[in-house]
Design a protein around this motif. Structure first.
Motif, PDB file in Angstrom:
ATOM      1  N   GLN A 196      33.998  25.627  25.670  1.00 19.89           N
ATOM      2  CA  GLN A 196      34.515  26.561  24.065  1.00 19.89           C
ATOM      3  C   GLN A 196      34.198  27.809  25.039  1.00 19.89           C
ATOM      4  N   SER A 197      34.566  28.625  24.939  1.00 15.73           N
ATOM      5  CA  SER A 197      34.506  30.039  24.518  1.00 15.73           C
ATOM      6  C   SER A 197      33.929  30.688  23.969  1.00 15.73           C
ATOM      7  N   VAL A 198      31.988  31.386  24.196  1.00 19.19           N
ATOM      8  CA  VAL A 198      31.313  32.368  22.758  1.00 19.19           C
ATOM      9  C   VAL A 198      31.708  33.131  22.574  1.00 19.19           C
ATOM     10  N   PRO A 199      32.567  33.787  21.797  1.00 12.02           N
ATOM     11  CA  PRO A 199      32.151  35.098  21.001  1.00 12.02           C
ATOM     12  C   PRO A 199      30.739  36.173  21.644  1.00 12.02           C
ATOM     13  N   GLY A 200      31.354  36.915  22.664  1.00 11.63           N
ATOM     14  CA  GLY A 200      30.650  38.098  22.687  1.00 11.63           C
ATOM     15  C   GLY A 200      30.212  38.679  21.222  1.00 11.63           C
ATOM     16  N   GLY A 201      28.923  39.851  21.148  1.00 14.44           N
ATOM     17  CA  GLY A 201      28.135  40.667  20.624  1.00 14.44           C
ATOM     18  C   GLY A 201      26.910  40.098  20.320  1.00 14.44           C
ATOM     19  N   ASP A 202      26.628  39.263  19.989  1.00 14.95           N
ATOM     20  CA  ASP A 202      25.326  38.331  19.422  1.00 14.95           C
ATOM     21  C   ASP A 202      24.969  37.526  20.368  1.00 14.95           C
ATOM     22  N   ALA A 203      24.389  37.701  21.515  1.00 18.63           N
ATOM     23  CA  ALA A 203      23.227  36.789  21.992  1.00 18.63           C
ATOM     24  C   ALA A 203      22.458  35.757  21.914  1.00 18.63           C
ATOM     25  N   ALA A 204      22.209  36.057  20.484  1.00 23.88           N
ATOM     26  CA  ALA A 204      21.326  35.007  19.905  1.00 23.88           C
ATOM     27  C   ALA A 204      21.667  34.076  19.252  1.00 23.88           C
ATOM     28  N   LYS A 205      22.892  34.877  19.032  1.00 24.05           N
ATOM     29  CA  LYS A 205      23.384  33.387  17.560  1.00 24.05           C
ATOM     30  C   LYS A 205      23.753  32.426  18.072  1.00 24.05           C
ATOM     31  N   ILE A 206      22.823  30.951  16.713  1.00 26.39           N
ATOM     32  CA  ILE A 206      23.871  29.649  16.850  1.00 26.39           C
ATOM     33  C   ILE A 206      25.264  29.465  16.548  1.00 26.39           C
ATOM     34  N   HIS A 207      25.621  28.185  17.820  1.00 29.43           N
ATOM     35  CA  HIS A 207      26.986  27.845  17.333  1.00 29.43           C
ATOM     36  C   HIS A 207      26.972  26.499  17.124  1.00 29.43           C
ATOM     37  N   LYS A 208      28.307  26.202  16.523  1.00 27.79           N
ATOM     38  CA  LYS A 208      28.046  25.246  15.691  1.00 27.79           C
ATOM     39  C   LYS A 208      29.203  24.124  17.544  1.00 27.79           C
ATOM     40  N   SER A 209      28.518  23.310  17.368  1.00 27.77           N
ATOM     41  CA  SER A 209      29.783  22.269  19.168  1.00 27.77           C
ATOM     42  C   SER A 209      30.527  21.017  18.671  1.00 27.77           C
ATOM     43  N   PRO A 210      31.404  20.984  18.349  1.00 29.87           N
ATOM     44  CA  PRO A 210      32.398  19.000  18.594  1.00 29.87           C
ATOM     45  C   PRO A 210      31.198  18.235  18.888  1.00 29.87           C
ATOM     46  N   ILE A 211      30.750  18.524  20.305  1.00 31.43           N
ATOM     47  CA  ILE A 211      29.613  17.567  21.436  1.00 31.43           C
ATOM     48  C   ILE A 211      29.025  18.147  22.428  1.00 31.43           C
ATOM     49  N   MET A 212      28.227  17.510  22.758  1.00 30.63           N
ATOM     50  CA  MET A 212      27.133  18.247  23.398  1.00 30.63           C
ATOM     51  C   MET A 212      27.265  17.453  25.280  1.00 30.63           C
ATOM     52  N   ALA A 213      26.827  18.269  26.410  1.00 28.91           N
ATOM     53  CA  ALA A 213      26.802  17.652  27.741  1.00 28.91           C
ATOM     54  C   ALA A 213      26.229  16.374  27.573  1.00 28.91           C
ATOM     55  N   GLY A 214      25.154  16.402  27.146  1.00 28.14           N
ATOM     56  CA  GLY A 214      24.458  15.483  27.135  1.00 28.14           C
ATOM     57  C   GLY A 214      23.092  14.689  27.756  1.00 28.14           C
ATOM     58  N   GLY A 215      22.801  15.587  28.678  1.00 29.71           N
ATOM     59  CA  GLY A 215      21.984  15.863  28.994  1.00 29.71           C
ATOM     60  C   GLY A 215      20.101  16.425  28.673  1.00 29.71           C
TER      61      GLY A 215
END
Length: 330
Positions: A196-215
């Motif tokens: 999913q695309s991450v909104p630009g503007g704040d390169a340090a912002k932490i984002h919630k994610s439904p799942i993870m890549a796992g590795g």
């Protein structure tokens, strides 16, 4: 990936520090009492130079007082004609054991039989002594400042399960590349990953994610164990990232993408292994086992939506079952 190129490179590379300026400023504000980390790396038939470069990068770029240990788990590596030569395997035996003895904070665990990624990682997690357990693949390179952002987020709330910004290493020339796009992920009805695309503007912002890549991810060790760890009935690998995501969110935690933590990763090219019943991925894994893992995750965590996953997924071979689901539902 290009094993000869890997062997030609030094174990200590100058991993670039391309963190945005805001990340570098944030770095100065992290608490002084961050929890310590145990890093767990599972490998099976890994090129020794890539494995050791992974270890070196973690040792080089982790503050000594925050890195308690690195636990290497050999998931029963074995010679495999056409894929992993006897010479490559020998490099993972005596020479690797002797080399690891010279490294600080590193221990090597050998499994007598192949247990797959999930159970092998649990072997590392059970041995881990630090407050935080960090799972990393065995073909990565950590970059400066990679560890502290993960620990700081867990320090704020132990229910955060955090994922770094995964950047690429070219599989052929080993050049450093940009973001893989595996930060914020959703999923398809076949339980495939959808960036999913991450909104630009704040390169340090932490984002919630439904799942993870796992590795690559980090978690408070006690919280990870409280959630049940990895599903012991899943085999090899695949689907565990869905299961962890669903379980974490539904049991009081969350998955977060922490862009200020940056780790480089070699993405293998699956076209070299087509025709080996590997489900289109670059590892020798029976494709139906990956489907089975995903169906297990759906059966435990998706309630009535499980049926949609069943409809969208390829059928399992006759006689293949999902195993006992009750322990995970409890």
């Amino acid at each position: 990936y290009n094993a000869r190129k890997s062997d030609s490179l030094p174990l200590d590379r100058d991993e670039p520090d391309d963190r945005p300026q805001k990340c570098k400023l944030l770095h100065r504000t992290y608490p002084s009492d961050l929890p310590r980390a145990s890093v767990v790396m599972v490998f099976h038939n890994e090129i020794a130079s890539a494995l050791l470069r992974s270890v070196h990068s973690v040792l080089n770029h982790s503050p000594s007082h925050l890195l308690l240990e690195v636990i290497l788990v050999d998931d029963a590596s074995i010679p495999d004609p056409g894929r992993f030569t006897e010479e490559r395997w020998q490099n993972l035996q005596g020479p690797l054991a002797d080399y690891v003895k010279q490294l600080p904070k590193v221990q090597l665990v050998r499994l007598g039989e192949r247990r797959g990624l999930m159970l092998a990682r649990m072997e590392g997690a059970w041995r881990a002594r630090a407050e935080v357990v960090v799972f990393l693949d065995s073909h990565i390179e950590a970059s400066p400042g990679w560890l502290e952002p993960l620990l700081a987020r867990i320090h704020e709330d132990r229910r955060h399960v955090v994922v770094p910004n995964i950047l690429g290493i070219d599989f052929d020339n080993f050049g450093y590349q940009g973001s893989s796009g595996l930060g914020v992920l959703s999923f398809s009805w076949t339980l495939g990953q959808r960036p999913q695309s991450v909104p630009g503007g704040d390169a340090a912002k932490i984002h919630k994610s439904p799942i993870m890549a796992g590795g690559l991810f980090a978690s408070d060790r006690a919280f990870f164990m409280h959630l049940g760890g990895y599903d012991p009935e899943m085999k090899f690998y695949g689907g565990e990232e869905m299961e962890i995501g669903f379980r974490t969110w539904q049991c009081g935690g969350d998955i977060e993408f922490v862009p200020c933590s940056r780790v480089y990763h070699i993405f293998r090219q699956s076209q070299y292994w087509q025709g080996t019943d590997s489900a289109g991925v670059a590892y020798k894994v029976p494709g139906h086992e990956i489907t089975r893992n995903k169906l297990r995750a759906a059966a435990v965590w998706m309630d009535e939506f499980e049926r949609l996953v069943q409809y969208a997924s390829p059928p399992l071979p006759a006689g293949t079952t999902l195993g006992d689901l009750e322990p995970r539902k409890e």
